[in-house]
Design an enzyme around this catalytic site. Structure first.
Site, PDB file in Angstrom:
ATOM      1  N   LYS A   1      52.215  34.573  47.798  1.00 28.66           N
ATOM      2  CA  LYS A   1      51.183  34.149  48.731  1.00 28.66           C
ATOM      3  C   LYS A   1      50.151  33.342  47.962  1.00 28.66           C
ATOM      4  O   LYS A   1      49.318  33.900  47.261  1.00 28.66           O
ATOM      5  CB  LYS A   1      50.515  35.338  49.425  1.00 28.66           C
ATOM      6  CG  LYS A   1      49.586  34.843  50.553  1.00 28.66           C
ATOM      7  CD  LYS A   1      48.462  35.792  50.890  1.00 28.66           C
ATOM      8  CE  LYS A   1      47.183  35.578  50.113  1.00 28.66           C
ATOM      9  NZ  LYS A   1      46.592  34.237  50.260  1.00 28.66           N
TER      10      LYS A   1
ATOM     11  N   GLY B   1      41.174  43.363  44.516  1.00 27.63           N
ATOM     12  CA  GLY B   1      42.099  44.120  43.694  1.00 27.63           C
ATOM     13  C   GLY B   1      42.130  45.591  44.081  1.00 27.63           C
ATOM     14  O   GLY B   1      43.187  46.223  44.139  1.00 27.63           O
TER      15      GLY B   1
ATOM     16  N   GLY C   1      42.708  37.778  41.226  1.00 26.21           N
ATOM     17  CA  GLY C   1      41.622  37.435  42.133  1.00 26.21           C
ATOM     18  C   GLY C   1      40.426  38.325  41.860  1.00 26.21           C
ATOM     19  O   GLY C   1      40.237  38.793  40.733  1.00 26.21           O
ATOM     20  N   SER C   2      39.649  38.569  42.890  1.00 23.52           N
ATOM     21  CA  SER C   2      38.415  39.328  42.669  1.00 23.52           C
ATOM     22  C   SER C   2      38.699  40.818  42.539  1.00 23.52           C
ATOM     23  O   SER C   2      39.688  41.338  43.055  1.00 23.52           O
ATOM     24  CB  SER C   2      37.467  39.107  43.847  1.00 23.52           C
ATOM     25  OG  SER C   2      37.985  39.780  44.981  1.00 23.52           O
ATOM     26  N   THR C   3      37.782  41.489  41.852  1.00 30.39           N
ATOM     27  CA  THR C   3      37.922  42.934  41.675  1.00 30.39           C
ATOM     28  C   THR C   3      37.866  43.648  43.019  1.00 30.39           C
ATOM     29  O   THR C   3      38.598  44.610  43.260  1.00 30.39           O
ATOM     30  CB  THR C   3      36.810  43.443  40.732  1.00 30.39           C
ATOM     31  OG1 THR C   3      36.987  42.814  39.448  1.00 30.39           O
ATOM     32  CG2 THR C   3      36.876  44.945  40.540  1.00 30.39           C
TER      33      THR C   3
ATOM     34  N   GLU D   1      29.698  38.817  38.711  1.00 29.34           N
ATOM     35  CA  GLU D   1      30.481  37.613  38.437  1.00 29.34           C
ATOM     36  C   GLU D   1      30.055  36.533  39.418  1.00 29.34           C
ATOM     37  O   GLU D   1      30.093  36.734  40.623  1.00 29.34           O
ATOM     38  CB  GLU D   1      31.968  37.906  38.611  1.00 29.34           C
ATOM     39  CG  GLU D   1      32.868  36.750  38.173  1.00 29.34           C
ATOM     40  CD  GLU D   1      34.347  37.058  38.342  1.00 29.34           C
ATOM     41  OE1 GLU D   1      34.687  37.692  39.367  1.00 29.34           O
ATOM     42  OE2 GLU D   1      35.140  36.673  37.474  1.00 29.34           O
TER      43      GLU D   1
ATOM     44  N   CYS E   1      38.325  33.339  35.350  1.00 27.46           N
ATOM     45  CA  CYS E   1      38.117  34.781  35.243  1.00 27.46           C
ATOM     46  C   CYS E   1      37.548  35.173  33.882  1.00 27.46           C
ATOM     47  O   CYS E   1      36.823  36.154  33.766  1.00 27.46           O
ATOM     48  CB  CYS E   1      39.409  35.542  35.534  1.00 27.46           C
ATOM     49  SG  CYS E   1      40.842  34.854  34.709  1.00 27.46           S
TER      50      CYS E   1
ATOM     51  N   GLU F   1      44.869  41.178  37.826  1.00 26.49           N
ATOM     52  CA  GLU F   1      44.126  40.312  36.915  1.00 26.49           C
ATOM     53  C   GLU F   1      42.837  40.001  37.656  1.00 26.49           C
ATOM     54  O   GLU F   1      42.847  39.180  38.573  1.00 26.49           O
ATOM     55  CB  GLU F   1      44.971  39.053  36.706  1.00 26.49           C
ATOM     56  CG  GLU F   1      44.803  38.375  35.413  1.00 26.49           C
ATOM     57  CD  GLU F   1      45.352  39.197  34.275  1.00 26.49           C
ATOM     58  OE1 GLU F   1      46.574  39.251  34.128  1.00 26.49           O
ATOM     59  OE2 GLU F   1      44.540  39.763  33.537  1.00 26.49           O
TER      60      GLU F   1
END
Lengths: 506, 500
Positions: free
Chosen positions: A195, A253, A248-250, A402, A305, A271
């Protein structure tokens, strides 16, 4: 019914091309089975103009793609194909990417905003190398034979492919992140439902065309552009997906890991974000350190990142360093990706633009001082100029969160212990950099920094054969190098009795 | 002496013209040998001289070693990243594959092996090996090793430097690839001596080495006699490692010369007298085919030839009947005829040697089951030969014949088979045929050999290591294991806080 291709005109290079815009399943571009599915609009972040729209997949399309991937895994891929064959196909894919590097670079730049030359030489150049690197691993996936008892048992491990892998990739390095995922997964014999980000789906679809051209059997790689909350969520929760890999973002995640836990306990690799620190010690080559610091926060317009978004400079060299840093940062020209002069492009979207500006405003509001930047650009395009804050403290949002833009927070320290403490004071742990000419200090500090990648007298530069990933809340698992293979392998231990007879009852 | 040899192939299976440079390939160019020597290349189908090529001596080996050393220091080794080295190896593989038929034809012409086999086994095999090691080039990894917090310890797997390779005549191009691929992948430069009997494909490869982008001096190909140029490589003070494939007799000389000169590292791939053990529960059809493949492949000119065949009592008669039928059905003839299985032996010398063993077999009382004679009256053709009633002390049972000659021994128990199979100075390979998997594992684990084939024979794989126990060799080729032969491990200890 939505059209399955679009004609794009790239004015800057006088190029016209057709790109596929359907969902890629079983080596074909198809519409969504869900007539209600709204197409995704791809936008040019330099001009804010729409480029074209692509079909957006729904959860039902994900089902179909997963079924195709499963069928391929059971019949034409997985254990049905030799490592040698997989190697050949991956090398072919790399060759095709190399053949099309100019077109791919232009579309990458059009959709993501990054300069064309950087897209071609770095993003795509590294991606081609990455595929070739994993092509080399494909026929070298070995287990072990293990000494147990020579009279009775042969024990060995087989490194089986995990199976059907859902891969969810971000918008900051669309092609490069695609290669990082596809390379090791295919090398190990897994099949994929990919995706791509809803912000940057175009090059993933063009690469899907190359997958078919390279000769991968249908169903081995499937591409479903869709909203994260739709396609990404569906993959994470799917009972037929054996492993999900996400970059992607935490925040997202966490959702993915939760969905994996609640569904079929699929394997998860993540990641995620970072708030990576760079430390400049007094013995450092300050000029060089300033260059690396700029690269760290400004490369890809800070949308990285591992962006070195916090910088701690030793007291004794602070003023000198800042006087080097600020003019260097100022030199970077942020502009349209097709402009030769641009060293960096816009941030990718309005949402990101607004988010970055909220942080810039909060920095000033919370008492940090602006050494550079702070002026919003008028006109079209999501351009954010290099921004540097000094006089920070650990409680400021710009220091904790971030930002994912070209915004640097600079602090100072006296002792090595203090620097380490400041650097590690974060829930993230992706990257870290230190600059020093004291070898023992380099060893001590690199050992002490809680990050998955530590750069000594450098920043940001990765190599395909060196592993990459996060400690703490920056991620789970490693990409690149031989380590990535572990993410796509399932170890089976075989105990083969050839000499023991069992007495029963015991 | 002409600087090229041109041959016009006009055969049922291949038509084309091949031009082969005949000089010494040193530092990216073709040069004459210092002492202007040459050697003749013979067509084993008819014994006639095809051409002569340059024959190097110690002086040329020294020049080549110097060139290789310079290349290593200036334009190879760790100066060139693994990814680049891999790219060049892949390019070479592509070029070789693009010229597959021509190389196969040259190999068939020079060695006498069937063109159709040369395409797949020899050239196809070489292409696969080059590609496999291309993939290793950027994956040569050391370790970081935990000691204590005051020391940082790690290993580097560095290239050795200049390595020498001496290769045989039975699979010339394939053996060349087995040597150069891991050596180059690991960052070494090379001085390689092809067999004096079969230099053509090595020489034809040189222009491809240039086209693939290898810098001058990285690979040097010096044709010459083993006792002269080969000896010179083993003695050369610049060459830090020598890899030899050939007879055990010569292997000893290589190791001796290495010891006496600069203690260069030595790997040896030597002879064998590999046993095939057939138990009475086998699938007869398949066993016969595999055992036949084991001994008659490449006219018996394979180091792993399954030349001692142990057949269990219960199946002996049935097996021997079918085995004789199979051996008699093998088609001998011109290498370029489409249905040829077996061509001539490679040379007059080999022919005489093999016929000598056949004579000794007859004289020592073994029974000729089939064959036992020369085939035809031109060239070095020998009939597929099977001896029965063999005793352990017969020459044909103890010594490597390197021809299409099988020595068959009947056995009763598993223990007997294992004991007899291990009763040899050699230890290269073995084959075990049985449907009983427990027995297969027990026997495979009990034979003292570097490769054990179960229900198959003579079928190596580039990813699987290959090499000898006992006097069959030192070191392993193929697989990841080959890289060890071409790396020098350096351990680095960095003191980060220990004070005296």
């Amino acid at each position: 019914m939505a059209s399955l291709s679009a004609r794009i005109v790239i004015r800057a290079t006088n190029r016209e091309l057709e790109i596929p815009t359907g969902l890629f399943i079983d080596n074909q571009f198809v519409p969504s089975v869900d007539s209600a599915s709204e197409p995704i609009q791809a936008v040019n972040p330099s001009t804010e103009e729409p480029i074209c729209s692509v079909v957006a997949g729904s959860a039902k399309d994900i089902d179909i793609a997963v079924a195709a991937a499963r069928k391929a895994f059971n019949t034409t891929w997985g254990k049905n194909v030799t490592g040698f064959e997989r190697s050949k196909l991956l090398n072919k894919l790399a060759d095709l990417m190399e053949r099309d590097q100019d077109i791919l670079a232009e579309v990458e730049s059009l959709n993501n905003g990054k300069p064309v030359k950087i897209a071609r030489d770095f993003d795509i150049g590294d991606s081609i190398q990455c595929l070739r690197y994993y092509a080399g691993w494909a026929d070298k996936i070995t287990g072990q034979t293990i000494e147990v008892d020579n009279k009775t048992k042969l024990a060995f491990t087989k490194h089986d492919p995990i199976g059907v892998c859902g891969q969810i990739i971000p918008w900051n390095y669309p092609i490069n992140m695609w290669a990082w995922k596809v390379g090791p997964a295919l090398a190990c014999g897994c099949t994929i439902v990919m995706k791509p980000s809803e912000l940057t789906p175009l090059t993933a679809l063009m690469l899907s065309k190359l997958i078919a051209e390279a000769g991968f059997p249908p169903g081995v790689v499937n591409t479903i552009p869709s909203l994260g909350s739709v396609g990404g969520a569906a993959l994470s929760a799917h009972m037929g997906v054996d492993k999900v890999a996400f970059t992607g973002s935490t925040v997202t995640g966490r959702k993915i890991m939760e969905a994996a836990a609640k569904s079929n306990l699929k394997k998860v690799s993540l990641e995620l974000g970072g708030k990576s620190p760079q430390i400049v010690f007094e013995s450092a080559d300050l000029d060089q350190a300033a260059n690396w610091a700029c690269l760290g926060i400004l490369y890809n317009t800070g949308q990285d990142c591992t962006a070195g978004s916090r910088l701690y400079v030793q007291d004794t060299v602070y003023d000198k360093f800042i006087s080097l840093l600020v003019p260097k940062a100022k030199e970077l020209v942020i502009g349209d990706g097709f402009d030769e002069k641009s060293g960096g492009g816009p941030v990718v979207s309005k949402t990101q633009f607004d988010k970055v500006w909220r942080y810039i405003e909060s920095g000033s509001a919370q008492g940090a001082k602006l050494a550079l930047g702070g002026q919003k650009r008028p006109g079209k395009g999501f351009f954010v100029d290099p921004t540097i804050f000094t006089d920070i403290n650990a409680n400021m949002d710009i220091v904790r969160d971030e930002i994912f833009g070209p915004v640097l927070s600079v602090g100072r320290f006296k002792t090595e212990e203090e620097a380490i403490s400041l650097a590690n004071d974060t829930s993230y742990g992706l990257g870290a950099g230190l600059h020093s000419n004291d070898a023992n200090q380099c060893m001590r500090v690199s050992s002490a920094l809680e990050a998955g990648t530590v750069w000594v007298n450098q920043y940001n530069l990765l190599n395909n054969n060196v592993p990459f990933g996060g400690k703490k809340q920056s991620g789970i698992g490693r990409e690149l190098g031989s380590y990535a293979l572990e993410e796509y392998t399932s170890v089976k231990a075989v105990h083969w009795n050839f000499g023991e007879k069992l007495d029963w009852p015991l | 002496m002409s600087s090229t040899f041109t041959y016009n192939f006009d055969t049922p299976t291949y038509k084309g013209v091949s031009t082969v440079p005949t000089g010494l390939f040193i530092n990216g160019k073709f040069v004459d040998p210092v002492e202007k020597g040459t050697l003749d290349v013979v067509n084993p189908v008819n014994g006639k001289v095809l051409t002569s090529v340059a024959a190097g001596t110690a002086a040329d080996i020294e020049i080549a070693a110097q060139a290789a050393k310079k290349a290593y220091k200036e334009r190879w080794g760790l100066k060139v990243p693994g990814t680049e080295r891999g790219k060049m190896l892949n390019k070479l593989a592509d070029l070789l594959e693009a010229n597959l038929d021509e190389f196969a034809a040259l190999e068939a012409l020079n060695v006498g092996k069937a063109f159709n086999m040369a395409r797949i086994m020899d050239v196809g095999g070489a292409v696969g090996v080059l590609r496999y090691y291309a993939g290793w080039a950027d994956k040569i990894q050391g370790k970081t090793i935990e000691t204590n917090e005051l020391k940082m310890a790690y290993t580097r797997h560095e290239p050795i430097g200049v390595v020498g390779a001496i290769i045989p005549w039975n699979f010339p191009l394939a053996m060349l690839s087995w040597k150069i691929a891991p050596a180059l992948a690991a960052g070494n430069t090379i001085v390689l001596k092809p067999s004096e009997l079969t230099p053509l494909t090595a020489l034809r490869l040189c222009p491809l080495l240039v086209e693939a982008g290898f810098p001058d001096g990285v690979i040097n190909i010096v044709s010459g006699y083993g006792s002269i140029a080969g000896q010179a490589i083993s003695e050369n003070m610049i060459i830090e490692k020598v890899a030899f494939t050939g007879s055990t007799l010569v292997g000893r000389k290589v190791m001796e010369a290495a010891a006496k000169s600069n203690l260069k590292k030595v790997t040896l791939e030597l002879g064998g007298k590999s046993p095939s053990i057939i138990f009475d529960d086998v699938d007869l059809e398949q066993a016969v085919k595999w055992v036949g493949h084991g001994i008659f492949l490449n006219h018996g000119q394979a180091c792993t030839a399954g030349s001692r065949i142990f057949v269990q009592e219960g199946i002996y008669d049935a097996f021997m009947k079918k085995f004789a039928e199979h051996a008699s059905s093998l088609k001998l003839g011109d290498p370029f005829a489409p249905d040829t299985y077996q061509g001539p032996q490679v040379s007059q010398g080999q022919f005489e040697r093999i016929m000598g063993y056949i004579k000794s077999g007859k004289e020592e009382g073994a029974t000729v089951h089939i064959g036992g004679e020369r085939h035809g009256d031109e060239g070095y053709f020998i009939q597929p030969t099977i001896f029965t009633d063999c005793k352990p002390d017969m020459k044909i049972v103890r010594e490597e014949i390197f021809g299409p000659v099988a020595a068959v021994i009947k056995f009763t128990t598993e223990e007997e088979a294992i004991e007899q199979a291990n009763d040899t100075l050699y230890g290269l390979a073995c084959s075990v045929f049985t449907k009983d998997i427990n027995r297969a594992i027990r026997v495979a684990h009990s034979i003292e050999a570097g490769t054990a084939w179960v229900n198959c024979s003579n079928i190596p794989d580039v990813g699987v290591p290959f090499g000898g126990f006992k006097q069959s060799g030192i070191g392993r080729e193929l697989g990841e294991y080959a890289l060890e032969n071409y790396t020098n491990v350096k351990a680095v200890h960095i003191n980060t806080g220990m004070c005296l």
